[in-house]
Write an enzyme that holds these catalytic residues in place. Sequence first.
Site, PDB file in Angstrom:
ATOM      1  N   CYS A  50       0.849  -1.202   0.144  1.00  0.00           N
ATOM      2  CA  CYS A  50       0.105   0.028  -0.030  1.00  0.00           C
ATOM      3  C   CYS A  50       0.880   1.078   0.134  1.00  0.00           C
ATOM      4  O   CYS A  50       2.135   1.384   0.349  1.00  0.00           O
ATOM      5  CB  CYS A  50      -0.971   0.048   1.192  1.00  0.00           C
ATOM      6  SG  CYS A  50      -1.788  -1.210   1.533  1.00  0.00           S
ATOM      7  N   ARG A  88       4.794   0.099  -6.289  1.00  0.00           N
ATOM      8  CA  ARG A  88       4.838  -0.632  -4.847  1.00  0.00           C
ATOM      9  C   ARG A  88       3.894  -1.808  -5.031  1.00  0.00           C
ATOM     10  O   ARG A  88       3.970  -2.591  -4.236  1.00  0.00           O
ATOM     11  CB  ARG A  88       4.399   0.384  -3.826  1.00  0.00           C
ATOM     12  CG  ARG A  88       5.392   1.467  -3.506  1.00  0.00           C
ATOM     13  CD  ARG A  88       4.436   2.428  -2.468  1.00  0.00           C
ATOM     14  NE  ARG A  88       4.562   1.871  -1.230  1.00  0.00           N
ATOM     15  CZ  ARG A  88       5.427   2.011  -0.118  1.00  0.00           C
ATOM     16  NH1 ARG A  88       6.767   2.693  -0.379  1.00  0.00           N
ATOM     17  NH2 ARG A  88       5.318   1.499   1.044  1.00  0.00           N
ATOM     18  N   TRP A 137      -3.212  -2.573  -1.312  1.00  0.00           N
ATOM     19  CA  TRP A 137      -2.784  -4.061  -1.558  1.00  0.00           C
ATOM     20  C   TRP A 137      -3.352  -4.707  -0.777  1.00  0.00           C
ATOM     21  O   TRP A 137      -2.987  -4.903   0.439  1.00  0.00           O
ATOM     22  CB  TRP A 137      -1.222  -4.047  -1.574  1.00  0.00           C
ATOM     23  CG  TRP A 137      -0.586  -5.273  -2.245  1.00  0.00           C
ATOM     24  CD1 TRP A 137      -0.375  -5.560  -3.565  1.00  0.00           C
ATOM     25  CD2 TRP A 137      -0.343  -6.739  -1.534  1.00  0.00           C
ATOM     26  NE1 TRP A 137       0.408  -6.815  -3.819  1.00  0.00           N
ATOM     27  CE2 TRP A 137       0.148  -7.767  -2.603  1.00  0.00           C
ATOM     28  CE3 TRP A 137      -0.417  -7.020  -0.177  1.00  0.00           C
ATOM     29  CZ2 TRP A 137       0.471  -8.959  -2.337  1.00  0.00           C
ATOM     30  CZ3 TRP A 137       0.008  -8.456  -0.056  1.00  0.00           C
ATOM     31  CH2 TRP A 137       0.580  -9.277  -0.975  1.00  0.00           C
ATOM     32  N   ASN A 178      -1.607   2.315   5.720  1.00  0.00           N
ATOM     33  CA  ASN A 178      -0.700   1.102   5.206  1.00  0.00           C
ATOM     34  C   ASN A 178      -0.153   0.334   6.538  1.00  0.00           C
ATOM     35  O   ASN A 178      -0.151   0.909   7.595  1.00  0.00           O
ATOM     36  CB  ASN A 178       0.790   1.694   4.888  1.00  0.00           C
ATOM     37  CG  ASN A 178       0.604   2.352   3.472  1.00  0.00           C
ATOM     38  OD1 ASN A 178      -0.463   2.381   3.042  1.00  0.00           O
ATOM     39  ND2 ASN A 178       1.603   3.059   2.990  1.00  0.00           N
ATOM     40  N   GLY A 179      -0.273  -1.027   6.464  1.00  0.00           N
ATOM     41  CA  GLY A 179      -0.079  -1.858   7.608  1.00  0.00           C
ATOM     42  C   GLY A 179      -1.032  -2.987   7.934  1.00  0.00           C
ATOM     43  O   GLY A 179      -2.009  -2.945   7.107  1.00  0.00           O
ATOM     44  N   GLU A 204      19.461 -16.066  -9.151  1.00  0.00           N
ATOM     45  CA  GLU A 204      18.472 -14.614  -9.439  1.00  0.00           C
ATOM     46  C   GLU A 204      18.040 -14.788 -10.762  1.00  0.00           C
ATOM     47  O   GLU A 204      16.826 -14.138 -11.050  1.00  0.00           O
ATOM     48  CB  GLU A 204      19.716 -13.537  -9.258  1.00  0.00           C
ATOM     49  CG  GLU A 204      19.230 -12.353  -9.615  1.00  0.00           C
ATOM     50  CD  GLU A 204      17.949 -11.635  -8.900  1.00  0.00           C
ATOM     51  OE1 GLU A 204      17.485 -12.263  -7.847  1.00  0.00           O
ATOM     52  OE2 GLU A 204      17.537 -10.562  -9.257  1.00  0.00           O
ATOM     53  N   LYS A 229      14.098 -13.991 -11.853  1.00  0.00           N
ATOM     54  CA  LYS A 229      13.676 -12.625 -12.955  1.00  0.00           C
ATOM     55  C   LYS A 229      12.719 -13.127 -13.798  1.00  0.00           C
ATOM     56  O   LYS A 229      11.606 -12.498 -13.886  1.00  0.00           O
ATOM     57  CB  LYS A 229      14.940 -12.262 -13.456  1.00  0.00           C
ATOM     58  CG  LYS A 229      15.860 -11.260 -12.711  1.00  0.00           C
ATOM     59  CD  LYS A 229      15.544  -9.856 -12.374  1.00  0.00           C
ATOM     60  CE  LYS A 229      14.675  -9.888 -11.222  1.00  0.00           C
ATOM     61  NZ  LYS A 229      15.227  -9.755  -9.851  1.00  0.00           N
ATOM     62  N   GLU A 241       9.300 -13.931 -11.980  1.00  0.00           N
ATOM     63  CA  GLU A 241       8.306 -12.893 -11.581  1.00  0.00           C
ATOM     64  C   GLU A 241       8.005 -11.957 -12.867  1.00  0.00           C
ATOM     65  O   GLU A 241       6.768 -11.525 -12.570  1.00  0.00           O
ATOM     66  CB  GLU A 241       9.058 -12.051 -10.550  1.00  0.00           C
ATOM     67  CG  GLU A 241      10.338 -11.391 -10.876  1.00  0.00           C
ATOM     68  CD  GLU A 241      11.038 -10.529  -9.784  1.00  0.00           C
ATOM     69  OE1 GLU A 241      12.148 -10.343  -9.592  1.00  0.00           O
ATOM     70  OE2 GLU A 241      10.138 -10.185  -8.573  1.00  0.00           O
ATOM     71  N   HIS A 269      20.956 -35.937  -9.290  1.00  0.00           N
ATOM     72  CA  HIS A 269      20.427 -36.718  -8.381  1.00  0.00           C
ATOM     73  C   HIS A 269      18.879 -36.664  -8.341  1.00  0.00           C
ATOM     74  O   HIS A 269      18.312 -36.894  -7.102  1.00  0.00           O
ATOM     75  CB  HIS A 269      21.118 -35.878  -6.765  1.00  0.00           C
ATOM     76  CG  HIS A 269      22.464 -36.261  -6.873  1.00  0.00           C
ATOM     77  ND1 HIS A 269      23.056 -37.626  -6.471  1.00  0.00           N
ATOM     78  CD2 HIS A 269      23.475 -35.545  -7.197  1.00  0.00           C
ATOM     79  CE1 HIS A 269      24.536 -37.484  -6.561  1.00  0.00           C
ATOM     80  NE2 HIS A 269      24.560 -36.194  -6.990  1.00  0.00           N
ATOM     81  N   LYS A 312       6.479  -4.104  -4.607  1.00  0.00           N
ATOM     82  CA  LYS A 312       7.916  -3.747  -4.699  1.00  0.00           C
ATOM     83  C   LYS A 312       8.467  -3.926  -3.262  1.00  0.00           C
ATOM     84  O   LYS A 312       9.518  -4.269  -3.206  1.00  0.00           O
ATOM     85  CB  LYS A 312       7.945  -2.235  -5.077  1.00  0.00           C
ATOM     86  CG  LYS A 312       9.367  -1.839  -5.120  1.00  0.00           C
ATOM     87  CD  LYS A 312      10.068  -2.465  -5.966  1.00  0.00           C
ATOM     88  CE  LYS A 312      11.696  -2.059  -6.279  1.00  0.00           C
ATOM     89  NZ  LYS A 312      12.465  -3.048  -6.966  1.00  0.00           N
TER      90      LYS A 312
HETATM   91  C1  AGP Z   1      13.118  -9.074  -6.708  1.00  0.00           C
HETATM   92  O1  AGP Z   1      13.019  -8.970  -7.938  1.00  0.00           O
HETATM   93  C2  AGP Z   1      11.580  -9.136  -5.930  1.00  0.00           C
HETATM   94  N1  AGP Z   1      11.004  -8.010  -6.169  1.00  0.00           N
HETATM   95  C3  AGP Z   1      11.895  -9.416  -4.530  1.00  0.00           C
HETATM   96  O2  AGP Z   1      12.342 -10.605  -4.499  1.00  0.00           O
HETATM   97  C4  AGP Z   1      12.736  -8.713  -3.408  1.00  0.00           C
HETATM   98  O3  AGP Z   1      14.103  -8.735  -3.961  1.00  0.00           O
HETATM   99  C5  AGP Z   1      12.322  -8.902  -1.962  1.00  0.00           C
HETATM  100  O4  AGP Z   1      11.270  -8.902  -1.735  1.00  0.00           O
HETATM  101  C6  AGP Z   1      13.315  -8.317  -0.935  1.00  0.00           C
HETATM  102  O5  AGP Z   1      13.180  -6.839  -1.222  1.00  0.00           O
HETATM  103  P1  AGP Z   1      14.124  -5.805  -0.431  1.00  0.00           P
HETATM  104  O6  AGP Z   1      15.437  -5.900  -1.135  1.00  0.00           O
HETATM  105  O7  AGP Z   1      13.387  -4.418  -0.541  1.00  0.00           O
HETATM  106  O8  AGP Z   1      13.946  -6.146   1.003  1.00  0.00           O
END
Ligand code: AGP
Length: 608
Positions: free
Chosen positions: A2, A27, A75, A101-102, A481, A485, A488, A504, A603
């Site tokens: 949010c 976000r 959100w 938010n929260g 990583e 990518k 997501e 294995h 985000k």
């Molecule tokens: C990465 O592309 C993601 N959006 C997610 O995994 C992110 O890295 C994770 O939520 C951690 O976020 P931060 O680095 O803001 O703590």
Amino acid sequence: MCGIVGFTGSQPASPILLEGLKKLEYRGYDSAGIAVLDGDKINMAKTRGVIKNLCEKTHDGALLPGNAGIGHTRWATHGAPNDVNAHPHMSNDGKFAIVHNGIIENYAELKEELVAKGYKFKSETDTEVIAHLLDMYYTGDLKFAVMKTVSRLVGSFALGVLCACEHGKLFVVREKSPLILGIGVGENFFASDVTALIAHTKNVIYLEDGELAEITPDSVTVFDGAGREINKEISRVVWDIEAAEKGGYDHFMLKEIMEQPRAIKATVEPRIKNGRITFEDGGVTPEFFSGIDKIIITACGSAYYAGCVGRYVIEELCRIPVSVELASELRYRNPLVNGNTLLIVLSQSGETADTKEALRECKRLGARSIAVVNVVGSSIAKLADHTIYTWAGPEIAVATTKGYTTQVAVLDMLAVYLADIMGLITPERYSQLLTGITQLPSLAQRSIDLNTHLEYIAKRYSSCNPLFFMGRNIDYAVALEGALKLKEISYIYSETYAAGELKHGTIALIEDGTLVITLCCYEPLYEKTLSNVEEVKARGARVLAVVHEGNSKIFPLADDAIYVPKTDALLAAACEVVPLQLFAYYVAKDRGCDIDKPKNLAKSVTVE
Ligand code: AGP
């Protein structure tokens, strides 16, 4: 997750709120709304879906006149994403509108109490209790009502309050959720992050947990939890509005991939002085590490994968045990830490709830902590003993790119720094690695330049689903990583295996045409990885190999190749990941995905 914004001044509030909300879109959200005070009446508009819907509904704000207001992107956590559950929420008589938010953890019991007192609830949210509590406690003193309300709440909240009886005045409270005040001339603002303020002002106040503030067009007054006025430092944001705009690129993600050479440079360069690595800007001195006998790196998502790279580099250079822990697991595991444990916390946003709580728990158990964080003034940056900022600038795309590479660059530097103070590195090796680190920005640029063909390669493989990544050592960490990518932003099921582990079990999944992206840059284990390539090839896999530029021997074993420049084997990750980011980007583009705002993702994950 949010986002909240607020404005009070002499301009029409609605367009400013809508613009601010647009800046918070990254976000992650599913509905949005604004409330504006017009004379003695609060008018509100909210809707499910994107901000564009809200702009249409309000005729770009024209239908909600007034000079003070609040806005929100939601959100969903409690209750479905729909118009009714969207924020703001109002008290029954329309006197209060609030954005939050929260999560209010004790909302059920508060709701029961309020219902018994005759309050009618419209939404399924945890938030609505706040509007009714404010109404219950308001007797003409807004600050008193806010403080009384807050004293009843358990959970996390960044709260924005608008009251029909208090012209031009906003109230905000922060408890475990980010909140920043923007200081203008004859107008003031609040928002959950700087991107929503930067078009109007670069002067900001970062609120701390437990603090509240009264905001009018001409004043911002901050109070501690007991209601005593306190002096807060006004900080100056160092980046410009352009940094939070697309600047001609189709997507923020592509722009941020391209920004990596600059971001790494900004992170690395100021920390090399007279041929030595220094972290004095974060207050880190050699003494801080005295007696450390183990290191735990903790984070979530990509930051966790950056930590996986860090483990290889630090263990290799410093010969000290390093474990990398998912923050969501570490926080509940009664971790084995004490005063001799160094905790390294990685977070782009500095607000990830699990990472923050893992840090809190390890601190409670006595660990010494360093946070590697991108967002200045964020909660994790404040909580850690020392903070090393990654100077990547604002990262808007949900999928992190420059956040990750700058974290890796800091970990590389930290490894060399530590190895030096532990006396485990020769002057020659130190200067070799330092040269390698200094070259990272130009090598990241070379990684971009070498891969102009990636758009075509991505088209060739964009229908491969599922697909696999494999590699060894740092190649393996980078592959983790690369797979995230793809998952997501393109929604392809992509999984990473340590190359030696494939046989294995997982090799059973390889069949004719299965795509296996193999990272073959870690030279000490190059031949071993090649034998794993042979194995999958023999079972019909298509192989996309990530190799050093100039490696033509990989054909005909590989069907296609992605090239990265040669670096010191330990420093490869920051350059090797770049083509994998580009590959994911172009695959997602070819599949018509919403690259900057992938479905279901936020985000900054500020709730558990
Ligand atoms: C990465 O592309 C993601 N959006 C997610 O995994 C992110 O890295 C994770 O939520 C951690 O976020 P931060 O680095 O803001 O703590």
